[in-house]
Design an enzyme around this catalytic site. Structure first.
Site, PDB file in Angstrom:
ATOM      1  N   HIS A 165       0.719  -1.070  -0.026  1.00 28.25           N
ATOM      2  CA  HIS A 165       0.071  -0.436   0.245  1.00 28.25           C
ATOM      3  C   HIS A 165       0.759   1.133  -0.007  1.00 28.25           C
ATOM      4  O   HIS A 165       1.524   2.342   1.265  1.00 28.25           O
ATOM      5  CB  HIS A 165      -1.036   0.604   1.314  1.00 28.25           C
ATOM      6  CG  HIS A 165      -1.928   1.062   0.738  1.00 28.25           C
ATOM      7  ND1 HIS A 165      -3.139   1.012   2.001  1.00 28.25           N
ATOM      8  CD2 HIS A 165      -1.128   2.288   1.107  1.00 28.25           C
ATOM      9  CE1 HIS A 165      -4.051   2.329   1.829  1.00 28.25           C
ATOM     10  NE2 HIS A 165      -3.387   2.891   0.765  1.00 28.25           N
ATOM     11  N   HIS A 197       1.329   4.420  -2.257  1.00 21.42           N
ATOM     12  CA  HIS A 197       0.619   5.711  -3.513  1.00 21.42           C
ATOM     13  C   HIS A 197       1.602   6.450  -3.913  1.00 21.42           C
ATOM     14  O   HIS A 197       2.424   7.109  -3.274  1.00 21.42           O
ATOM     15  CB  HIS A 197      -0.638   6.892  -3.130  1.00 21.42           C
ATOM     16  CG  HIS A 197      -1.297   6.427  -2.632  1.00 21.42           C
ATOM     17  ND1 HIS A 197      -2.391   5.809  -3.417  1.00 21.42           N
ATOM     18  CD2 HIS A 197      -1.828   6.003  -1.527  1.00 21.42           C
ATOM     19  CE1 HIS A 197      -3.471   5.722  -2.796  1.00 21.42           C
ATOM     20  NE2 HIS A 197      -3.214   4.840  -1.296  1.00 21.42           N
ATOM     21  N   HIS A 228      -9.297   1.277  -1.428  1.00 19.73           N
ATOM     22  CA  HIS A 228      -9.942   1.685   0.292  1.00 19.73           C
ATOM     23  C   HIS A 228     -10.987   1.707   1.157  1.00 19.73           C
ATOM     24  O   HIS A 228     -12.139   2.466   0.353  1.00 19.73           O
ATOM     25  CB  HIS A 228      -8.691   3.030  -0.188  1.00 19.73           C
ATOM     26  CG  HIS A 228      -7.673   3.174  -0.206  1.00 19.73           C
ATOM     27  ND1 HIS A 228      -7.159   2.303  -1.151  1.00 19.73           N
ATOM     28  CD2 HIS A 228      -6.775   4.196  -0.101  1.00 19.73           C
ATOM     29  CE1 HIS A 228      -6.359   3.143  -1.014  1.00 19.73           C
ATOM     30  NE2 HIS A 228      -5.806   4.009  -0.263  1.00 19.73           N
ATOM     31  N   GLU A 277     -11.158   2.912   6.001  1.00 17.92           N
ATOM     32  CA  GLU A 277     -10.226   4.614   6.952  1.00 17.92           C
ATOM     33  C   GLU A 277     -11.133   5.286   7.724  1.00 17.92           C
ATOM     34  O   GLU A 277     -10.547   5.512   8.735  1.00 17.92           O
ATOM     35  CB  GLU A 277      -9.301   4.726   5.679  1.00 17.92           C
ATOM     36  CG  GLU A 277      -8.519   5.925   6.461  1.00 17.92           C
ATOM     37  CD  GLU A 277      -7.044   6.504   5.246  1.00 17.92           C
ATOM     38  OE1 GLU A 277      -6.224   7.044   5.065  1.00 17.92           O
ATOM     39  OE2 GLU A 277      -8.016   6.844   4.131  1.00 17.92           O
ATOM     40  N   ASP A 335       2.003   3.997   3.266  1.00 16.92           N
ATOM     41  CA  ASP A 335       0.545   5.151   2.184  1.00 16.92           C
ATOM     42  C   ASP A 335       1.303   5.740   0.842  1.00 16.92           C
ATOM     43  O   ASP A 335       1.121   5.936   0.097  1.00 16.92           O
ATOM     44  CB  ASP A 335      -0.149   5.470   2.980  1.00 16.92           C
ATOM     45  CG  ASP A 335      -1.750   6.147   3.299  1.00 16.92           C
ATOM     46  OD1 ASP A 335      -1.677   5.566   1.791  1.00 16.92           O
ATOM     47  OD2 ASP A 335      -2.000   6.075   3.608  1.00 16.92           O
ATOM     48  N   ASP A 336       1.575   6.853   1.932  1.00 16.00           N
ATOM     49  CA  ASP A 336       2.109   8.428   1.088  1.00 16.00           C
ATOM     50  C   ASP A 336       3.163   9.026   2.432  1.00 16.00           C
ATOM     51  O   ASP A 336       3.055  10.104   2.718  1.00 16.00           O
ATOM     52  CB  ASP A 336       1.232   9.195   1.276  1.00 16.00           C
ATOM     53  CG  ASP A 336       0.058   9.406   0.369  1.00 16.00           C
ATOM     54  OD1 ASP A 336      -0.058   9.214  -1.036  1.00 16.00           O
ATOM     55  OD2 ASP A 336      -0.731   8.672   0.934  1.00 16.00           O
TER      56      ASP A 336
END
Length: 330
Positions: free
Chosen positions: A12, A14, A192, A195, A273-274
């Site tokens: 996961h 991005h 997703h 969340e 994630d980011d």
């Protein structure tokens, strides 16, 4: 046993969310684009988010400096160097094609830049990869259908499709027809869910989109029947601890539910994630989570094993990685 040096998979991440401010300024200068910030420090000062939408606003600003195939290559290559440092041996990354095509960048420019970088990473760094194209859920389903022919045309490079962007108010059911088509065409399906959105969104991802994996999934713990369904189906959760903290999904990292997930036999995994925006790559997530909730070596090892078992690698490849993990953990 050290989580830092064990081989691991990341499921996961991005790729646009790995856009470090220094690289953003470099590419902006190369492309003659003026960023609305005086310095790297001024940009970093904006990385104080109260929710997902606050983050997305600045995330899309960063995307705007990516114009040419080399820009996308450089972004992916920078992530791969970080991944190598963290002993990631396999990564399954998301990209948001609509964030670029809606700006007039061709789909081919985007995917060819990313794919070339990941092929070089495989050859030079020993990191295998899969690429997942995500639909932006704040856009109507038709917008996904509009870009879908490009995704299908590059099926040799793209293994699956996902659903990301603003979750609340955009339930998975809005995209059921699009994901049915993708499944029919042989793509892996992820989304997703849970969340910021409720457990009901996870039910929809399972029942309507027929996901192969759940991204985030924190809110499943609100529904014991849902937890049991996820366990029974063998679905994995791609959990992102520092993202959860930064976006206020948890108030403090010590209250993160990762131990509860493992105790309930959920196949949880740790991911970044980011990472450029949320304060850390995968080893940073392991380190801070381990300190905050007291993960045992057994739990750390299980999370890493889960990362390979939940991947879209072949059984033979998974078994090879699990042997390496066990050999190095002993």
């Amino acid at each position: 046993m050290s989580y830092a040096t064990l081989p691991k998979a990341e499921l996961h991440m991005h790729i646009e969310g790995s856009f470090e401010p220094e690289l953003m300024f470099n590419i902006a200068e190369r492309n003659g684009i003026a960023l609305p910030y005086d310095s790297v420090e001024a940009l970093k000062a904006k990385y104080d988010f109260n929710n997902l939408q606050d983050f997305l606003d600045i995330y899309y600003q960063g995307c705007a400096v990516l114009l040419n195939e080399q820009d996308f290559y450089d972004l992916a290559w920078a992530y791969l160097l970080k991944a190598k440092e963290d002993h990631i041996v396999h990564t399954e990354i998301f990209f948001d094609p609509q964030s670029h095509t809606d700006r007039g960048i061709t789909f081919d420019t985007v995917i060819n830049g990313f794919y070339r970088a990941f092929k070089d990473g495989e050859a030079q760094l020993g990191i295998t990869f899969r690429i997942i194209a995500c639909f932006l859920r704040h856009l109507p389903e038709q917008a996904g259908f509009d870009i879908y022919p490009d995704i299908l045309r590059h099926k040799d490079k793209i293994i699956g499709v996902g659903l990301d962007s603003s979750e609340v108010g955009h339930p998975p059911e809005k995209y059921q027809r699009l994901f049915q088509q993708a499944k029919k065409d042989g793509f892996k399906i992820v989304a997703h869910a849970g969340e910021e959105g409720p457990a009901e969104y996870i039910w929809q991802a399972i029942d309507l989109l027929e996901v192969d994996r759940i991204d985030h999934g924190n809110r499943c713990l609100d529904d014991e029947k849902l937890v049991q369904t996820i366990v029974d189906k063998g679905l994995a959760l791609t959990v992102c601890p520092l993202s959860n903290l930064k976006l206020c999904v948890v108030d403090e990292l010590k209250n993160h539910p990762i131990k509860a997930m493992l105790a309930k036999d959920l196949k949880a995994t740790i991911n970044s994630d980011d990472p450029a925006y949320f304060g850390g790559y995968i080893n940073d997530n392991f380190r801070q989570l381990k300190q905050a909730v007291g993960l045992s070596d057994t739990e750390v090892k299980q999370l890493i094993i889960n990362s390979f078992e939940a991947s879209f690698l072949s059984k033979q490849e998974i078994d090879k990685h699990l042997k390496n993990v066990n050999d190095q953990a002993d």
